[in-house]
Design a protein around this motif. Structure first.
Motif, PDB file in Angstrom:
ATOM      1  N   ARG A   1     -16.155  -9.634  -2.004  1.00 22.76           N
ATOM      2  CA  ARG A   1     -17.094  -9.249  -0.953  1.00 22.76           C
ATOM      3  C   ARG A   1     -18.228  -8.402  -1.519  1.00 22.76           C
ATOM      4  NH1 ARG A   1     -13.093  -6.604   3.365  1.00 22.76           N
ATOM      5  NH2 ARG A   1     -12.035  -5.997   1.434  1.00 22.76           N
ATOM      6  N   VAL A   2     -19.307  -8.336  -0.748  1.00 19.79           N
ATOM      7  CA  VAL A   2     -20.480  -7.541  -1.112  1.00 19.79           C
ATOM      8  C   VAL A   2     -20.821  -6.650   0.076  1.00 19.79           C
ATOM      9  CG1 VAL A   2     -22.921  -7.591  -1.715  1.00 19.79           C
ATOM     10  CG2 VAL A   2     -21.372  -9.300  -2.683  1.00 19.79           C
TER      11      VAL A   2
ATOM     12  N   ARG B   1     -30.809  -4.430  -5.241  1.00 24.16           N
ATOM     13  CA  ARG B   1     -30.527  -4.964  -3.906  1.00 24.16           C
ATOM     14  C   ARG B   1     -29.705  -3.972  -3.073  1.00 24.16           C
ATOM     15  NH1 ARG B   1     -31.183 -10.519  -3.511  1.00 24.16           N
ATOM     16  NH2 ARG B   1     -29.599 -10.617  -1.883  1.00 24.16           N
ATOM     17  N   ARG B   2     -29.315  -2.862  -3.668  1.00 30.20           N
ATOM     18  CA  ARG B   2     -28.470  -1.848  -3.043  1.00 30.20           C
ATOM     19  C   ARG B   2     -27.205  -2.494  -2.460  1.00 30.20           C
ATOM     20  NH1 ARG B   2     -33.183  -0.414  -0.619  1.00 30.20           N
ATOM     21  NH2 ARG B   2     -32.331  -0.492   1.485  1.00 30.20           N
ATOM     22  N   GLU B   3     -26.409  -3.069  -3.388  1.00 27.01           N
ATOM     23  CA  GLU B   3     -25.181  -3.764  -3.011  1.00 27.01           C
ATOM     24  C   GLU B   3     -24.031  -3.361  -3.918  1.00 27.01           C
ATOM     25  OE1 GLU B   3     -27.013  -7.977  -1.256  1.00 27.01           O
ATOM     26  OE2 GLU B   3     -26.228  -7.886  -3.317  1.00 27.01           O
ATOM     27  N   VAL B   4     -22.866  -3.183  -3.309  1.00 28.63           N
ATOM     28  CA  VAL B   4     -21.628  -2.913  -4.029  1.00 28.63           C
ATOM     29  C   VAL B   4     -20.790  -4.186  -4.026  1.00 28.63           C
ATOM     30  CG1 VAL B   4     -19.468  -1.613  -4.003  1.00 28.63           C
ATOM     31  CG2 VAL B   4     -21.606  -0.466  -3.443  1.00 28.63           C
ATOM     32  N   HIS B   5     -20.305  -4.589  -5.217  1.00 24.79           N
ATOM     33  CA  HIS B   5     -19.490  -5.792  -5.344  1.00 24.79           C
ATOM     34  C   HIS B   5     -18.016  -5.403  -5.453  1.00 24.79           C
ATOM     35  CE1 HIS B   5     -22.905  -8.638  -6.067  1.00 24.79           C
ATOM     36  NE2 HIS B   5     -23.501  -7.480  -6.309  1.00 24.79           N
ATOM     37  N   VAL B   6     -17.198  -6.052  -4.638  1.00 24.17           N
ATOM     38  CA  VAL B   6     -15.771  -5.731  -4.559  1.00 24.17           C
ATOM     39  C   VAL B   6     -14.946  -6.962  -4.906  1.00 24.17           C
ATOM     40  CG1 VAL B   6     -13.917  -4.960  -3.020  1.00 24.17           C
ATOM     41  CG2 VAL B   6     -16.189  -3.939  -2.840  1.00 24.17           C
ATOM     42  N   ALA B   7     -13.925  -6.760  -5.732  1.00 21.94           N
ATOM     43  CA  ALA B   7     -13.077  -7.869  -6.180  1.00 21.94           C
ATOM     44  C   ALA B   7     -12.158  -8.344  -5.062  1.00 21.94           C
ATOM     45  CB  ALA B   7     -12.240  -7.414  -7.380  1.00 21.94           C
TER      46      ALA B   7
ATOM     47  N   ASP C   1     -13.164   3.252 -16.672  1.00 24.85           N
ATOM     48  CA  ASP C   1     -13.959   2.557 -17.685  1.00 24.85           C
ATOM     49  C   ASP C   1     -15.138   1.782 -17.108  1.00 24.85           C
ATOM     50  OD1 ASP C   1     -12.364   3.497 -19.757  1.00 24.85           O
ATOM     51  OD2 ASP C   1     -11.000   1.785 -19.669  1.00 24.85           O
ATOM     52  N   PHE C   2     -15.016   1.259 -15.885  1.00 26.59           N
ATOM     53  CA  PHE C   2     -16.093   0.427 -15.352  1.00 26.59           C
ATOM     54  C   PHE C   2     -17.378   1.216 -15.100  1.00 26.59           C
ATOM     55  CE2 PHE C   2     -14.788   2.124 -11.289  1.00 26.59           C
ATOM     56  CZ  PHE C   2     -15.920   2.009 -10.466  1.00 26.59           C
ATOM     57  N   LEU C   3     -17.292   2.549 -15.078  1.00 27.55           N
ATOM     58  CA  LEU C   3     -18.493   3.354 -14.858  1.00 27.55           C
ATOM     59  C   LEU C   3     -19.451   3.293 -16.051  1.00 27.55           C
ATOM     60  CD1 LEU C   3     -17.005   6.581 -13.193  1.00 27.55           C
ATOM     61  CD2 LEU C   3     -18.106   4.633 -12.083  1.00 27.55           C
ATOM     62  N   LYS C   4     -18.929   2.937 -17.226  1.00 29.67           N
ATOM     63  CA  LYS C   4     -19.775   2.921 -18.417  1.00 29.67           C
ATOM     64  C   LYS C   4     -20.903   1.906 -18.313  1.00 29.67           C
ATOM     65  CE  LYS C   4     -16.389   2.194 -21.291  1.00 29.67           C
ATOM     66  NZ  LYS C   4     -15.616   1.974 -22.545  1.00 29.67           N
ATOM     67  N   ASN C   5     -20.694   0.847 -17.574  1.00 30.09           N
ATOM     68  CA  ASN C   5     -21.698  -0.234 -17.481  1.00 30.09           C
ATOM     69  C   ASN C   5     -22.023  -0.525 -16.020  1.00 30.09           C
ATOM     70  OD1 ASN C   5     -21.684  -0.894 -20.421  1.00 30.09           O
ATOM     71  ND2 ASN C   5     -19.553  -1.456 -19.976  1.00 30.09           N
TER      72      ASN C   5
ATOM     73  N   GLU D   1     -11.295  -3.213  -4.698  1.00 32.04           N
ATOM     74  CA  GLU D   1     -11.699  -2.460  -5.874  1.00 32.04           C
ATOM     75  C   GLU D   1     -13.124  -2.828  -6.267  1.00 32.04           C
ATOM     76  OE1 GLU D   1     -10.170  -1.556 -10.446  1.00 32.04           O
ATOM     77  OE2 GLU D   1      -9.268  -3.170  -9.261  1.00 32.04           O
ATOM     78  N   MET D   2     -13.964  -1.814  -6.429  1.00 30.54           N
ATOM     79  CA  MET D   2     -15.347  -2.043  -6.838  1.00 30.54           C
ATOM     80  C   MET D   2     -15.375  -2.564  -8.272  1.00 30.54           C
ATOM     81  SD  MET D   2     -18.445   0.725  -7.047  1.00 30.54           S
ATOM     82  CE  MET D   2     -20.091   0.251  -7.598  1.00 30.54           C
ATOM     83  N   ILE D   3     -16.153  -3.638  -8.497  1.00 35.41           N
ATOM     84  CA  ILE D   3     -16.259  -4.199  -9.837  1.00 35.41           C
ATOM     85  C   ILE D   3     -17.702  -4.302 -10.317  1.00 35.41           C
ATOM     86  CG2 ILE D   3     -14.107  -5.492  -9.771  1.00 35.41           C
ATOM     87  CD1 ILE D   3     -15.754  -7.961  -8.964  1.00 35.41           C
ATOM     88  N   GLY D   4     -18.655  -4.017  -9.440  1.00 34.53           N
ATOM     89  CA  GLY D   4     -20.047  -4.131  -9.862  1.00 34.53           C
ATOM     90  C   GLY D   4     -21.000  -3.499  -8.879  1.00 34.53           C
TER      91      GLY D   4
END
Length: 445
Positions: free
Chosen positions: A116-117, A95-101, A288-292, A87-90
């Motif tokens: 993971r990133v 840096r063009r990186e997706v943070h995953v829980a 909700d996480f899209l808000k920030n 699940e994406m969390i950030g």
């Protein structure tokens, strides 16, 4: 701009494996991943995909989840993209990186993968939408939200248990027993109560003869607005309402729910509707996480604001499609947003396949224009009503009955074709037709 990894491959990361996200990953994998032109990665927290417009059929037991689901890992292998569970969390746009829980097993609670990133050159957000409970007390504790196959399957188990319990108990039924309240008179709510009417009667016919469905089972559809199906033409709403009345479904409009309790629903004004089963199908918003999400622009219901090219308003490298995107409706008055429908996600995925190929070649992107083919509402085996727009005569065509049912089913077939192609879709359809003639008409467990 065509950026690439050290290996020379452009990194396309898609977050969300719903209708639009999985279609996009599949087609990009076939056209780019298979040829070594890009590295395509799908990030999704679920293990399997199910077409969301059919969730109400799982809830009613009309469809078995396992016969219609698509395994992400197998799909990625067959179509040359990478599936990464989580699940994406950030997001780090600089840096063009997706943070995953970290991912944990749902039943055992053991960690399967760590945090993971994933780096990207093109990021596509396709995380869909969720119900909006507007902070109504008791919804999270006592109602089921039909957002995932697991939730729909959970409701169906409760439905079967309620019927078996009512049949087996020696004492009279309580006021809330075998009563269901569906909150929200949109397409999901209307389709669900129609399916439940048929499913409960079929279920009772399998030996639960102490239940009289006409006397004991009551279905309530509750809508806060002045009419059901508020987003669709009034003629469709009127036809659906007439059919629901013929099925003895209690339809309450102008009824605002103020609380959900363990044995019913409370309305504004103090009235209580007893209900053993409550489904919340009202309101839609983005996660909700899209808000920030690292400064990306969102609207009041958490959708990512995108331009006609489907690029986010603040970052050319980030795109959004499907229900999580507030896409401008080109050709409509300024400020008009494309409605969150499966046909929009399908069109956006097909459009973006071509545009990402242009992006790799360094060419300018073309805007996406939504083509509204109308709206169809399935009332189970009783009827299908809706309108088709422009496809045949340039006019708004009213359709109902068997033709409308075929058109409704064709929307799902387009999705299957995008995922599997003609041969596998044809075989799968034939197999389901054969199986349906040898299995119960409603799922019994």
């Amino acid at each position: 701009m065509n950026r690439a990894t050290a290996s020379g491959l452009h990194r396309v990361v898609i977050v969300g494996g719903g209708a639009g996200g999985l279609e996009l990953a599949t087609q990009l994998g076939d056209k780019l991943g298979r040829k070594g032109l890009a590295q395509v990665t799908l990030i999704e927290k679920a293990r399997t995909h199910f077409w969301k417009p059919h969730l109400h059929e799982i809830a009613a037991g009309s469809v078995d989840l396992h016969t219609r689901s698509v395994d992400y890992l197998a799909q990625s292998h067959w179509h040359c993209f990478r599936y990464r569970m989580g699940e994406m969390i950030g997001l780090d746009r600089a840096r063009r990186e997706v943070h995953v829980a970290p991912y944990y097993d749902e039943e055992e609670g053991e960690q399967v993968t760590g945090a993971r990133v994933f780096g990207y050159d093109t990021l596509v957000m396709a995380v869909g939408s969720q119900n909006n409970d507007f902070g109504t007390p008791g919804v999270q504790e006592h109602a089921i939200l039909l957002e995932t196959p697991a939730q729909a399957d959970r409701f169906h188990r409760r439905l079967v248990n309620a019927c078996v319990r009512a049949h087996a108990q020696p004492k009279p039924l309580g006021p809330e027993q075998l009563q269901a309240a569906v909150i929200g008179g949109g397409a999901t709510g209307v389709e669900l109560v129609a399916e439940l009417h048929k499913a409960t009667r079929t279920l009772v016919s399998y030996g639960l003869d102490r239940i009289d469905p006409e006397r004991d089972i009551k279905l309530n559809l509750i809508e806060a607005g002045p009419r059901i199906l508020p987003a669709l033409p009034e003629r469709i709403a009127s036809a659906a309402l007439k059919l629901l009345h013929s099925l003895q479904v209690s339809v309450r409009t102008g009824a605002k729910v103020t609380a959900v309790t363990g044995n019913g629903v409370e309305l504004e004004g103090g009235e209580t509707i007893p209900a053993e089963l409550v489904v919340w199908a009202a309101g839609v918003k983005g996660p909700d996480f899209l808000k920030n999400l690292d400064g990306l622009e969102t609207n009041r219901i958490n959708q990512l604001v995108v331009r006609p090219t489907l690029q986010s308003s603040r970052d050319d490298d980030v795109f959004a499609i499907g229900d999580c995107a507030a896409a401008p409706w080109v050709g409509r008055p300024e400020g008009s947003i494309v409605p969150p429908r499966a046909q929009a996600a399908h069109q956006q995925a097909s459009h973006l396949v071509k545009q990402i190929r242009r992006r790799l070649r360094g060419e300018a992107l073309k805007p996406w224009r939504y083509r509204d083919f109308g709206s169809l509402v399935s009332l189970g085996e009783y009827s299908t009503v809706g309108n088709l727009m422009g496809a045949l005569s340039g006019k708004n065509l009213w359709v109902e009955g068997i033709f409308a049912r075929w058109m409704y089913l064709s929307l799902y077939k387009l999705h299957e074709l995008a995922l599997h192609g003609w041969w596998k879709t044809s075989l799968g359809t034939a197999a389901r037709v054969i199986a349906r003639s040898t299995e119960p008409r409603v799922k019994l467990h």
